[in-house]
Structures are given as structure tokens and as C-alpha cells.
Design an enzyme around this catalytic site. Structure first.
Site, short mmCIF file in Angstrom:
data_model
loop_
_atom_site.label_atom_id
_atom_site.label_comp_id
_atom_site.label_asym_id
_atom_site.label_seq_id
_atom_site.Cartn_x
_atom_site.Cartn_y
_atom_site.Cartn_z
N ALA A 8 0.83 -1.21 0.00
CA ALA A 8 0.00 0.00 0.00
C ALA A 8 0.86 1.26 0.00
O ALA A 8 1.05 1.90 -1.03
CB ALA A 8 -0.94 -0.01 1.21
N ARG A 9 1.39 1.61 1.17
CA ARG A 9 2.23 2.79 1.32
C ARG A 9 3.36 2.49 2.29
O ARG A 9 3.15 1.83 3.32
CB ARG A 9 1.41 3.99 1.85
CG ARG A 9 0.34 4.50 0.89
CD ARG A 9 0.95 5.18 -0.33
NE ARG A 9 -0.06 5.76 -1.19
CZ ARG A 9 -0.68 5.13 -2.17
NH1 ARG A 9 -0.38 3.85 -2.41
NH2 ARG A 9 -1.58 5.74 -2.91
N ASP B 296 6.36 -4.08 -1.13
CA ASP B 296 6.50 -3.38 -2.41
C ASP B 296 6.74 -1.89 -2.19
O ASP B 296 7.03 -1.17 -3.14
CB ASP B 296 5.25 -3.59 -3.27
CG ASP B 296 5.40 -3.02 -4.68
OD1 ASP B 296 6.45 -3.27 -5.30
OD2 ASP B 296 4.47 -2.33 -5.14
N GLU C 149 11.59 6.27 -0.67
CA GLU C 149 11.71 5.72 -2.01
C GLU C 149 12.30 6.77 -2.95
O GLU C 149 11.98 7.96 -2.83
CB GLU C 149 10.34 5.27 -2.54
CG GLU C 149 9.73 4.11 -1.77
CD GLU C 149 8.42 3.64 -2.38
OE1 GLU C 149 8.07 4.09 -3.50
OE2 GLU C 149 7.74 2.82 -1.75
N HIS D 215 8.34 -1.11 -5.71
CA HIS D 215 7.08 -0.40 -5.95
C HIS D 215 6.52 -0.71 -7.35
O HIS D 215 6.35 0.16 -8.20
CB HIS D 215 7.26 1.12 -5.79
CG HIS D 215 6.00 1.81 -5.39
ND1 HIS D 215 5.97 2.91 -4.57
CD2 HIS D 215 4.69 1.55 -5.69
CE1 HIS D 215 4.73 3.30 -4.39
NE2 HIS D 215 3.92 2.49 -5.06
N GLY E 198 3.48 -2.12 -7.91
CA GLY E 198 2.04 -2.35 -7.86
C GLY E 198 1.30 -1.93 -9.12
O GLY E 198 0.35 -2.59 -9.55
#
Length: 537
Positions: free
Chosen positions: A237-238, A262, A267, A285, A287
């Protein structure tokens, strides 16, 4: 918004590589031009003739770029994030900003499931071992998903998709989400529980929440210590929702059996204590990194560009003041409605069973259905994972079993225009907030909260305290905020009777941490303390 004029072709500047289907959606009555958006020396002159610019993440549309584009009507980001677009500057110039808030939800949900399965069966570690020439079947003992309990933290669009897909594995589904009705969860085959119960009962935990001050660090060392030993945790998600250092410690100790990640607190990153552990599955990341998600993002914003250039109202516009066919008298009511929705959610402390929007005064002479959408956008802005727009706000309400109604009346005894949001909570209590538009510039103002009369600008960060009326409270609140270096923009106290219950509303210039809000509440003996972020999204 200027419509497309017959015989002319508005210039649509494509600054990054987009799916081929984008050109089909844009049609033949626009002039397509291409530029390398990452090259500022090429981008700025190319913007001179552009009516629309379509970008992804590499192109910066800042104040300088906007100033170089005098004919620009719309900035379209083929994706979700808008970090590379100066939305306030665009709004000030009347430039619409659109994105694709639901383009990647299927891809994100599938990636979360992939991480869960990969972590359960140690697939990346086994793959790496075999490629290095070792055949070690016994080293990579996995666990089945079937007949296990899966806890979904956040039952928004992506959380629901994950739950639906995992249901096929024959799992027991539980979820924590204070903003969804139990009946709606039951329809999905999910039992709503507290976060504490979810942590205690789950064999697998998958997280699907937005990143807010309330959710940041939601699962830390103390929470991880309460989970089943060997639990598998997935966060797609975050970054920052799970304390990464605490998670690394729990993975080393075996309290957490494995993790699939992820997203990260910082980041991009290539340096994390999680990366060196054998029981983690980590991806950079990814997604939204599917062909289908990119195609959906491109075609979605291409449709929005078409609407914008035709002078139509664009449902996915993130800066609502730039709406197209909404009546001029109604447009100022959109930011007012959205901010009232945020205040309503803050005061309610959870999702109501029903919300009634009442619009009174001159504004009610026009179609005010968009005001209801603006209120819903505000209601959900800080409580769901995905970007909330006019398109998905009604769907979010439907998914959560929230009944919504709209009433309008040109009669308004006390104000030229008045918007009221009323909600019925599950325990039978009622919550109301009202606001108006003040002065020549139509400034949104708060006029009432739960029967307390208020006169305060709806801007900045708003704090509420409900307490027993007595001397010294205002000074105590002011001193506490001053000690923290937080400037007060405005404040007002309203009370039922002398010595009775009072409500203090305070606007400040910077966010107030939850710890400070709780500390102030303790100092003044407040029965309730709430905060709402009213800054433009």
C-alpha cells in the site's frame, strides 16, 4: 473553459511514452505533438501552443512550466501520484489537473496476492538458490494459505479486490476498517474486527490503507509482538505504515515468519535492513507496473482531456474549482462542500450510516448535485487508500453501505448560501456541520458544529475540543500550541450555557501531531478532541 472551435485543432502535447490506445481516445480533432518531457529546454517552448499536456512521472509541470503555457487548459497525469505537478499553481491559473485514480487497483491487488504467495512458499529464495547451483528442497519449507485466517487492514477498493481473490483459497477473512459498515463487510464475506483482534487472530496480514498522520507507523514493535508467531505480513500500500526497523527485528526473531513488501518509508531505496533477510520478498514499488494498468491510465486521462477541451465538467479533476459545465454560482460551493465533508468525518470520528446534504439559498437555484459529490469527496479524502474523485466518491459510499441524500431550498433565513451536512451514526447520535460562503471572494466559513454556533474560516488545519466551560481553557490551549511552535490563525469558543458544555474551534497554520492533540485534551479535560486538514488537495 474554452470549447473546441470548429475548424481549429487544439494542441495536445504528449511529453512521455503512453499506451497506443491514447491516440485513439483523443481522436482526430486535436493536433498531437510529442516532446521529451524530461528535457526542460525542449519542454518549455513546446508548451507555448499546448491546450493539454499529457505526462507520467518524469515530467515536472511546475509554476515555470505553467507560465510557459498560456493556452493550457488541462494537465493529465497518466497515473495516480501528482508529486510532479504543482496543483495549487495550476488551479490559480485555471488549469485543470486530472489523473487516473483507479487505473491500477487490479494490478495492485494482484501484486499483493503475488507477494503473499511468494512469501508463503519462499519462492524468490528458492529460485536464487537453484540458480546458484544448489538443490535444497528441505530448506524451503512453505505454508499453505488454505484454511488460514487472513486479516485485511483497510477494506477499500484494493482491499476488497484482495479479499475477493483470497476467498478462492478457502480462507477465513477478517478486516479492520472503521470507515465501512459491518453489513457491507458481511456481504463480502468478511468479518469486521478491531485492529488488536486482527493482529491476534491472523495467519496472514495484508495492508491496504492510505498514508496519513493516523496510519503512519500503525503497526510497530508493540503491535507485532501481539501477532501469532510466524505470521506473514504483506505491505503493498504505502511505505511507513509498518515500522520497518521493528519488522526487521520481528523477522529475525521469528515472531514474523515472512514479509512481502513493495513500498518503503523512503523511495527510491536500495539500502534497508529488510533487504538482507532471507524471509522477505521485496519489489521496487511495482504495484502499478503492468501493461494493463498503464493502458487504463492513459485512456482514462485521454477521456478527461477530451472532456476538458470540449468545455465539459471533468469528474476526475483533482482541482475542482476548474469545473466546466458547473454553474458559476455553484463553483464556490464545491470547496466549501468538500471541506465540510472533511470536518464532518473529523467530528464524527468514523463513518456514519447515512449522510444528508442540505443546500440552501441562491446557490439552490441551480443544479447542486455536484455539491453532494464534493461533500462525499471530503468525507472520504482522509480515510481511504485511493485518490477520491467525483467519479469514485459515490461508489465509495455504496461500497461502505453509506446512505446519501441531497435536499435544496432557495429559502435561507440566516445566510445567502448555506450548506449543511447531517449524519446518523451507528449508535444513534447525530452529527451536523454547516458552512457558508462569505464576502466578495466567497471565502468558505464554518458556521455550526453539532449545534454550536461558529464563525471561522475553513482553511489550514482545524482543531475541535469539547469540554466543560470554565476559565483558563483558551489560555491553556494557546500556550500548548505556542510551546510546540504552532501558530494560531483563528479561534472561537461556543457554549450551550455558562458553565455548561463548550466547543472550541481553532485554526492553525501547521499540522498538529496526534500526541500533542491528546496532550492538550488531557490538560483541559476535553471530552472530545479532533483535527481536520482543510488544505487543498
Amino acid at each position: 473553459m474554452t470549447a473546441i472551435v470548429p475548424g481549429t485543432s487544439p494542441v495536445v502535447l504528449i511529453a512521455e511514452e503512453l499506451a497506443p490506445s491514447v491516440l485513439e481516445v483523443l481522436g482526430t480533432d486535436v493536433e498531437i505533438r510529442h516532446v521529451d518531457g524530461a528535457d526542460r529546454s525542449a519542454l518549455l517552448p513546446a508548451l507555448a501552443d499546448a491546450a493539454a499536456v499529457m505526462i507520467r512521472s518524469a515530467t515536472q509541470i511546475d509554476a515555470e512550466a505553467l507560465a510557459a503555457a498560456p493556452h493550457l487548459k488541462v494537465v493529465a497525469r497518466a497515473g495516480i501520484g501528482l508529486d510532479n505537478v504543482d496543483v495549487p499553481a495550476a488551479t490559480e491559473r485555471g488549469v485543470m489537473v486530472v489523473n487516473a485514480p483507479t487505473s491500477n487497483i487490479v494490478s495492485a491487488a494482484e501484486h499483493a496476492v503475488a507477494l503473499l504467495l511468494a512469501a508463503a512458499r519462499q519462492i524468490p529464495a528458492a529460485d536464487a538458490s537453484l540458480r546458484e547451483g544448489a538443490w535444497k528442497r528441505s530448506k524451503f519449507m512453505g505454508v499453505e494459505v488454505t484454511d488460514k485466517t487472513v486479516g485485511v487492514v483497510g477494506l477499500g477498493r484494493i482491499g476488497v479486490l484482495v479479499a475477493q481473490r483470497l476467498a478462492a483459497f478457502g480462507v477465513t477473512l477478517i478486516a479492520y476498517d472503521p470507515y465501512i459498515q459491518p453489513g457491507r463487510a458481511a456481504q463480502l464475506g468478511v468479518r469486521l474486527v478491531s485492529l488488536e483482534e486482527l493482529l491476534r487472530e491472523s495467519d496472514f496480514i495484508t495492508i491496504h490503507l492510505p498514508k496519513t498522520p493516523e496510519t503512519l507507523g500503525l503497526i510497530g514493535a508493540a503491535e507485532l509482538a501481539t501477532t501469532k508467531k510466524g505470521v506473514i505480513i504483506v505491505n503493498a500500500a504505502r511505505g511507513g505504515l509498518v515500522d520497518e526497523a521493528a519488522l526487521a527485528d520481528a523477522l529475525v526473531s521469528g515472531q514474523v515468519g515472512a514479509a512481502g513488501l513493495d513500498v518503503y518509508a523512503q523511495e527510491p531505496t536500495t539500502d534497508s535492513p529488510l533487504f538482507g533477510l532471507p524471509n522477505t520478498v521485496v519489489t521496487p514499488h511495482l504495484g502499478a507496473s503492468t501493461t494493463e494498468a498503464q493502458d487504463k491510465a492513459g485512456t482514462a486521462v485521454a477521456r478527461s482531456v477530451r472532456l476538458a477541451l470540449q468545455g465539459e465538467f471533468v469528474p476526475d479533476a483533482v482541482n475542482v474549482q476548474a469545473g466546466g459545465i458547473v454553474a458559476e454560482d455553484v463553483r464556490p460551493g464545491l470547496p466549501l462542500g468538500e471541506r465540510l465533508g472533511r470536518v464532518f468525518t473529523a467530528v464524527a470520528g468514523g463513518l456514519a450510516q447515512s449522510v444528508a446534504v442540505e443546500v440552501r439559498g441562491k446557490i439552490a437555484e441551480f443544479d447542486v448535485s455536484v455539491v453532494q459529490l464534493a461533500v462525499l469527496k471530503g468525507v472520504f479524502s482522509d480515510v481511504v487508500e485511493e485518490q477520491v474523485t467525483y467519479v469514485n466518491a459515490p461508489l465509495l459510499a455504496e461500497q461502505r453501505g453509506l446512505e446519501v441524500s441531497l435536499a435544496s431550498d432557495v429559502e435561507s433565513p440566516d445566510y445567502r448560501n448555506l450548506i449543511t451536512v447531517r449524519g446518523a451514526m451507528a449508535d444513534g447520535t447525530q452529527v451536523t456541520v454547516s458552512g457558508t460562503l462569505f464576502g466578495k471572494n466567497q471565502v468558505p466559513k464554518l458556521t455550526e458544529v453539532n449545534g454550536f454556533d461558529i464563525d471561522l474560516d475553513l482553511s489550514g488545519y482545524l482543531l475541535f475540543f469539547v469540554y466543560t466551560d470554565r476559565p483558563g481553557v483558551v489560555g491553556t490551549v494557546g500556550a500548548a500550541l505556542g510551546e510546540a511552535g504552532i501558530n494560531i490563525a483563528g479561534a472561537q469558543v461556543s457554549r450551550t450555557t455558562r458553565g455548561g458544555e463548550a466547543l472550541m474551534a481553532v485554526t492553525v497554520d501547521s499540522p498538529v501531531p496526534a500526541e500533542l492533540l491528546g496532550d492538550i485534551a488531557g490538560r483541559i479535560g476535553a471530552r472530545e478532541a479532533r483535527s481536520a486538514d482543510l488544505n487543498a488537495r
